[in-house]
Scaffold this motif. Sequence first.
Motif, short mmCIF file in Angstrom:
data_model
loop_
_atom_site.label_atom_id
_atom_site.label_comp_id
_atom_site.label_asym_id
_atom_site.label_seq_id
_atom_site.Cartn_x
_atom_site.Cartn_y
_atom_site.Cartn_z
N LEU A 155 0.83 -1.20 0.00
CA LEU A 155 0.00 0.00 0.00
C LEU A 155 0.87 1.25 0.00
O LEU A 155 0.60 2.22 -0.73
CB LEU A 155 -0.92 -0.01 1.22
N LYS A 156 1.95 1.22 0.76
CA LYS A 156 2.85 2.38 0.82
C LYS A 156 3.49 2.64 -0.54
O LYS A 156 3.66 3.79 -0.95
CB LYS A 156 3.93 2.17 1.87
N PHE A 157 3.81 1.57 -1.28
CA PHE A 157 4.42 1.76 -2.60
C PHE A 157 3.45 2.46 -3.55
O PHE A 157 3.87 3.26 -4.39
CB PHE A 157 4.87 0.42 -3.18
N ILE A 158 2.14 2.18 -3.43
CA ILE A 158 1.18 2.92 -4.26
C ILE A 158 1.20 4.40 -3.89
O ILE A 158 1.14 5.27 -4.76
CB ILE A 158 -0.25 2.35 -4.11
N SER A 159 1.28 4.69 -2.59
CA SER A 159 1.34 6.09 -2.15
C SER A 159 2.60 6.77 -2.67
O SER A 159 2.56 7.93 -3.10
CB SER A 159 1.29 6.16 -0.62
N ILE A 160 3.73 6.06 -2.64
CA ILE A 160 4.98 6.62 -3.16
C ILE A 160 4.86 6.86 -4.66
O ILE A 160 5.25 7.92 -5.17
CB ILE A 160 6.16 5.67 -2.86
N PHE A 161 4.31 5.88 -5.39
CA PHE A 161 4.10 6.03 -6.82
C PHE A 161 3.28 7.27 -7.12
O PHE A 161 3.61 8.06 -8.02
CB PHE A 161 3.39 4.78 -7.36
N SER A 162 2.18 7.46 -6.41
CA SER A 162 1.29 8.59 -6.66
C SER A 162 1.95 9.91 -6.32
O SER A 162 1.80 10.90 -7.06
CB SER A 162 0.00 8.42 -5.86
N ASN A 163 2.70 9.94 -5.22
CA ASN A 163 3.43 11.16 -4.86
C ASN A 163 4.48 11.48 -5.92
O ASN A 163 4.65 12.65 -6.31
CB ASN A 163 4.08 10.98 -3.49
N ASN A 164 5.19 10.45 -6.39
CA ASN A 164 6.16 10.66 -7.47
C ASN A 164 5.49 11.26 -8.70
O ASN A 164 6.03 12.16 -9.35
CB ASN A 164 6.81 9.33 -7.86
N MET A 165 4.31 10.72 -9.03
CA MET A 165 3.62 11.19 -10.23
C MET A 165 3.19 12.65 -10.09
O MET A 165 3.28 13.43 -11.06
CB MET A 165 2.41 10.31 -10.51
N ASP A 166 2.73 13.03 -8.90
CA ASP A 166 2.37 14.42 -8.66
C ASP A 166 3.56 15.34 -8.92
O ASP A 166 3.46 16.36 -9.61
CB ASP A 166 1.87 14.61 -7.23
N GLU A 167 4.72 14.98 -8.35
CA GLU A 167 5.91 15.82 -8.52
C GLU A 167 6.35 15.85 -9.98
O GLU A 167 6.82 16.88 -10.48
CB GLU A 167 7.04 15.33 -7.61
N PHE A 168 6.23 14.73 -10.66
CA PHE A 168 6.59 14.66 -12.07
C PHE A 168 5.75 15.63 -12.89
O PHE A 168 6.27 16.37 -13.74
CB PHE A 168 6.40 13.23 -12.58
#
Length: 722
Positions: free
Chosen positions: A43-56
């Motif tokens: 679940l945390k990896f999905i949160s990291i993925f989404s946060n990465n995408m926001d910054e991208f």
Amino acid sequence: MSDNTNMNETTSLYHNRELSWLKFNQRVLEQSIDNSIPLFERLKFISIFSNNMDEFFMIRVGSLTDASILTPENRDNKSGMTAAQQLSAIFMDVRELIKKKDEAYKRIAKELDTFGIQHMNMDALNEEQERFLREYFQQEVMPMLAPQIIDKHHPFPFLKNKETYICTQLQTKGDFIKIAIIPVSTGFDRLVFLPFDKEKFVLMEELVLRYCDTIFENYVVVAKTIFRITRNADINVEEAMYDHDMDYRSVMEELVKNRKKLMPIRIEFQGIARPAIVEQLCSKLELTGDRVFFNQTPLDMSFGFSMYSMFEHKTPKELFYPSLLPQLSPDVDIDRPMIPQIMEKDILLSYPFESMKPFINLLVEAAGDPTVMSIKMTLYRVAHESQIVAALIKAAENGKEVHVVVELRARFDEENNIIWSKRLEEAGVNVVYGLGEYKVHSKLLVITRKVGNTISFITQIGTGNYNESTAKLYTDLCLMTAKKEFGEEGNRIFTGILTDSPADNTRHLLAAPVTMKPMILHFIDHEIKLAKEGAPAEITVKINSLTDKDIIDRLINASMAGVKIRMIIRGICCLRAGVPGYTDNIQVISIVGRLLEHSRVYVFGTPERSIMYISSADFMTRNMERRVEVAAPIYDPQLKQRIMDMLHLQFSDNVKAKRLLENGEYALVQNGRPSTDSQIDQYKLAYMRAEKAAVQEKKEEIKPRGKSGFNKFMDKIKSLFK
């Protein structure tokens, strides 16, 4: 590139930077569907993925959006794509990643349900649940909401970056349609748990969406949807400096405020949204249809971090990674002062496998040591409660000459660094904010001592930030040395920063933006020369990203000459590996796992003659030409071998390592070896080294009955790392 100019370089030898980054974030997302990983970690990896995408989107898509308007004909120097073409390709890939993210979260939610942790479906509530949530909305939520109808008397409101909103379509008695916006991000706990079953929850935006009809008593709600926007955050510091007659920190404070108001570049919807709503919002926000993205799961996945913290000590341990603690380095006697130990030998710390405590102790010790005359240090990202900054403040209060370079342009850490810079100045620290147009990204500390008439130095060069929090999550290296040459050249680098003139006369340390890139190219050229003469030639590199075209072209030439090149590149790789006749001597792997691979190591030459550096710099043009970076040579043979052993272990990884294929895709490494997770194995080694040193120290006290202390410890770590 000289030897292969006849080839169609654009299509054959390079990958686009942005699309390569999306491949990296896909590898992050793939961790969330790996059943060998504990459920809450997934679940945390999905949160990291989404946060990465926001910054991208905020930075890279924002920058490309500007470029598509200002310089539409310009092309990327590797892929040959215009900004508009890159955006089109990005949006296509992102839509595929959203589908994968939606599916991953659905699977995780289903598995969490088996443990009684349930993300409730608002359309499947029973009577009791419905009653509670409706009353909760009416009593606790609705009084706090600030809905706004959009008409000629109520202009379209400003929508905040990454905030969640409800958009409703309202119908009057005269069949006139208008829309209303309801903000739902501010002032609420996002997770709403049922009081009679505290492991069942809904999200605040889902609650408001469900019951928002009661807000508009004089209207019929004919449609409603959850949405949020992303704004461009690519602020231009240099340009702003020309327009402000104020100090640099004040400019940065103003720019950080302005970032929140920049143009929208993306709009996201959760679930189904009526075309009329989408069209109205896009019209108001001046967004085209290609910037509209639909998700089946929550738009803001940051609640995964909150759930992780909330359930970490309440649910079965198998839902989380086993706790792994940084060990004290056996090369350090924690009961002795650090400075004498460093005077005796170079000391290398490997985070997070080894504790940062010896380095913090060094700073604390220096703050109170009467022989210490000055401390010079760069700060890029620091912890919110920083022991490191506290030690620097103490040193200044003790009358030491303390110079700190605080980089106010550290992306998304600007506000934190502004706060720390003020505290440091108040304590009497001389604070500077960088070197003109060059961002200071180096990790460098120089402590100058005077004993009698003798000047000596303690120098530290690292690959990662001076941040106690990330030192437990990022893999980094920290070299502490008393070598006089390092201290002298470190001081020259600081003098260059303080006098606004980049250092250009270092012989041991490589210093960007002047000496680092030419020397790296020189070392590659030397391997090319040897390979052409028929001698063995090798290059081994570990970095986060490879984008600099000059370095890429030189590596291609090296491969064509027969140089064996192995690279560990966590993120972006713009070099196409494995192209027959061109890059078939280049092997690239990426490791994405429990920890963030962050250390940078450059090795030129075969083992018996190799030159090794650790550095803060990736092989990116921005690092080589637009930043102050430092690379330190590793001269101690034992430390050099230790780092090579780390690299060999990572190249043996067949659990988390993926190999870059010629087409830009990544495939799991298959090497026929026993299962090897290099990150976990490095923890095992750190535990073993620490315990072995402790047992050695106390062996006179160990009685020969039953299992030895070391064997008992080995049993313990075997169970821990199962």
